[in-house]
Every structure is written in structure tokens, then in C-alpha cells.
Design a protein around this motif. Structure first.
Motif, PDB file in Angstrom:
ATOM      1  N   ILE A  15      39.300  38.864  37.653  1.00  0.00           N
ATOM      2  CA  ILE A  15      39.467  37.497  38.165  1.00  0.00           C
ATOM      3  C   ILE A  15      40.910  37.288  38.630  1.00  0.00           C
ATOM      4  O   ILE A  15      41.151  36.772  39.728  1.00  0.00           O
ATOM      5  CB  ILE A  15      39.075  36.456  37.093  1.00  0.00           C
ATOM      6  CG1 ILE A  15      37.564  36.511  36.863  1.00  0.00           C
ATOM      7  CG2 ILE A  15      39.520  35.052  37.499  1.00  0.00           C
ATOM      8  CD1 ILE A  15      37.094  35.748  35.638  1.00  0.00           C
ATOM      9  N   ALA A  16      41.868  37.711  37.822  1.00  0.00           N
ATOM     10  CA  ALA A  16      43.279  37.564  38.197  1.00  0.00           C
ATOM     11  C   ALA A  16      43.590  38.344  39.471  1.00  0.00           C
ATOM     12  O   ALA A  16      44.324  37.859  40.340  1.00  0.00           O
ATOM     13  CB  ALA A  16      44.174  38.043  37.051  1.00  0.00           C
ATOM     14  N   PHE A  17      43.009  39.520  39.603  1.00  0.00           N
ATOM     15  CA  PHE A  17      43.234  40.345  40.789  1.00  0.00           C
ATOM     16  C   PHE A  17      42.763  39.624  42.058  1.00  0.00           C
ATOM     17  O   PHE A  17      43.395  39.746  43.107  1.00  0.00           O
ATOM     18  CB  PHE A  17      42.515  41.688  40.631  1.00  0.00           C
ATOM     19  CG  PHE A  17      42.775  42.650  41.750  1.00  0.00           C
ATOM     20  CD1 PHE A  17      44.007  43.263  41.881  1.00  0.00           C
ATOM     21  CD2 PHE A  17      41.790  42.959  42.669  1.00  0.00           C
ATOM     22  CE1 PHE A  17      44.256  44.165  42.913  1.00  0.00           C
ATOM     23  CE2 PHE A  17      42.030  43.849  43.704  1.00  0.00           C
ATOM     24  CZ  PHE A  17      43.266  44.444  43.820  1.00  0.00           C
ATOM     25  N   CYS A  18      41.698  38.858  41.946  1.00  0.00           N
ATOM     26  CA  CYS A  18      41.185  38.116  43.104  1.00  0.00           C
ATOM     27  C   CYS A  18      42.190  37.084  43.616  1.00  0.00           C
ATOM     28  O   CYS A  18      42.184  36.745  44.793  1.00  0.00           O
ATOM     29  CB  CYS A  18      39.882  37.407  42.747  1.00  0.00           C
ATOM     30  SG  CYS A  18      38.495  38.528  42.527  1.00  0.00           S
ATOM     31  N   TYR A  19      43.035  36.593  42.734  1.00  0.00           N
ATOM     32  CA  TYR A  19      44.007  35.572  43.116  1.00  0.00           C
ATOM     33  C   TYR A  19      45.372  36.142  43.483  1.00  0.00           C
ATOM     34  O   TYR A  19      46.239  35.410  43.949  1.00  0.00           O
ATOM     35  CB  TYR A  19      44.159  34.535  41.992  1.00  0.00           C
ATOM     36  CG  TYR A  19      42.918  33.702  41.844  1.00  0.00           C
ATOM     37  CD1 TYR A  19      42.703  32.597  42.656  1.00  0.00           C
ATOM     38  CD2 TYR A  19      41.944  34.031  40.913  1.00  0.00           C
ATOM     39  CE1 TYR A  19      41.554  31.836  42.543  1.00  0.00           C
ATOM     40  CE2 TYR A  19      40.793  33.283  40.783  1.00  0.00           C
ATOM     41  CZ  TYR A  19      40.600  32.183  41.597  1.00  0.00           C
ATOM     42  OH  TYR A  19      39.458  31.441  41.485  1.00  0.00           O
ATOM     43  N   MET A  20      45.541  37.446  43.263  1.00  0.00           N
ATOM     44  CA  MET A  20      46.802  38.088  43.632  1.00  0.00           C
ATOM     45  C   MET A  20      46.856  38.261  45.142  1.00  0.00           C
ATOM     46  O   MET A  20      45.827  38.415  45.791  1.00  0.00           O
ATOM     47  CB  MET A  20      46.902  39.469  42.978  1.00  0.00           C
ATOM     48  CG  MET A  20      47.022  39.443  41.475  1.00  0.00           C
ATOM     49  SD  MET A  20      47.086  41.103  40.783  1.00  0.00           S
ATOM     50  CE  MET A  20      48.785  41.487  41.152  1.00  0.00           C
TER      51      MET A  20
END
Length: 73
Positions: A15-20
Motif C-alpha cells: 500500500i505504501a509503495f502505491c503512494y510513493m
């Protein structure tokens, strides 16, 4: 606080990677002197996903299937 499982940690990482930002979007103009640090962080997350058997290129579609276009190949 309850202990977090490996699967829960990987899901949070995806999920965090999607926002990076994408590495191609990171430049000195936008990020100043921290641009190399940001690129290093992105690379660390990508490598961790790969070591966990997760293709970083497929993460966005897995996390957001309802807004991801179908593949054309």
C-alpha cells in the motif's frame, strides 16, 4: 498492541509503495538535495518486495484492482 504478521507487513508495504513517487518522477528540482535519498528509499522498497516474491510492477493493480485498467497483452 497485537503482533503483526508477515502478510500484514507485506500488505502495508504494498500500500505504501502505491503512494510513493515513481523513480522517474524524482529529480533535484522537485526534491532538492534529498532526491538521491528518495531514490534510495524507493529502491529499498522495490528490493524488499522482490525478495518477498512480489513484482513491484504488479502491486498497484493488486492493491487497486477497481481503478486499474486491464492489461492489453
Amino acid at each position: 498492541m497485537t503482533e503483526v504478521t508477515r502478510d500484514e507487513l507485506l500488505e502495508a508495504l504494498k500500500i505504501a509503495f502505491c503512494y510513493m513517487p515513481k523513480a522517474i518522477e524524482v529529480n533535484k528540482y522537485e526534491y532538492g538535495d534529498r532526491y538521491q535519498t528518495v531514490l534510495d528509499h524507493i529502491q529499498t522498497v522495490r528490493e524488499t518486495l522482490l525478495m518477498s516474491g512480489i513484482d513491484p510492477e504488479e502491486v498497484y493493480g493488486e492493491v487497486n484492482p477497481d481503478i486499474t485498467p486491464n492489461s492489453s497483452y
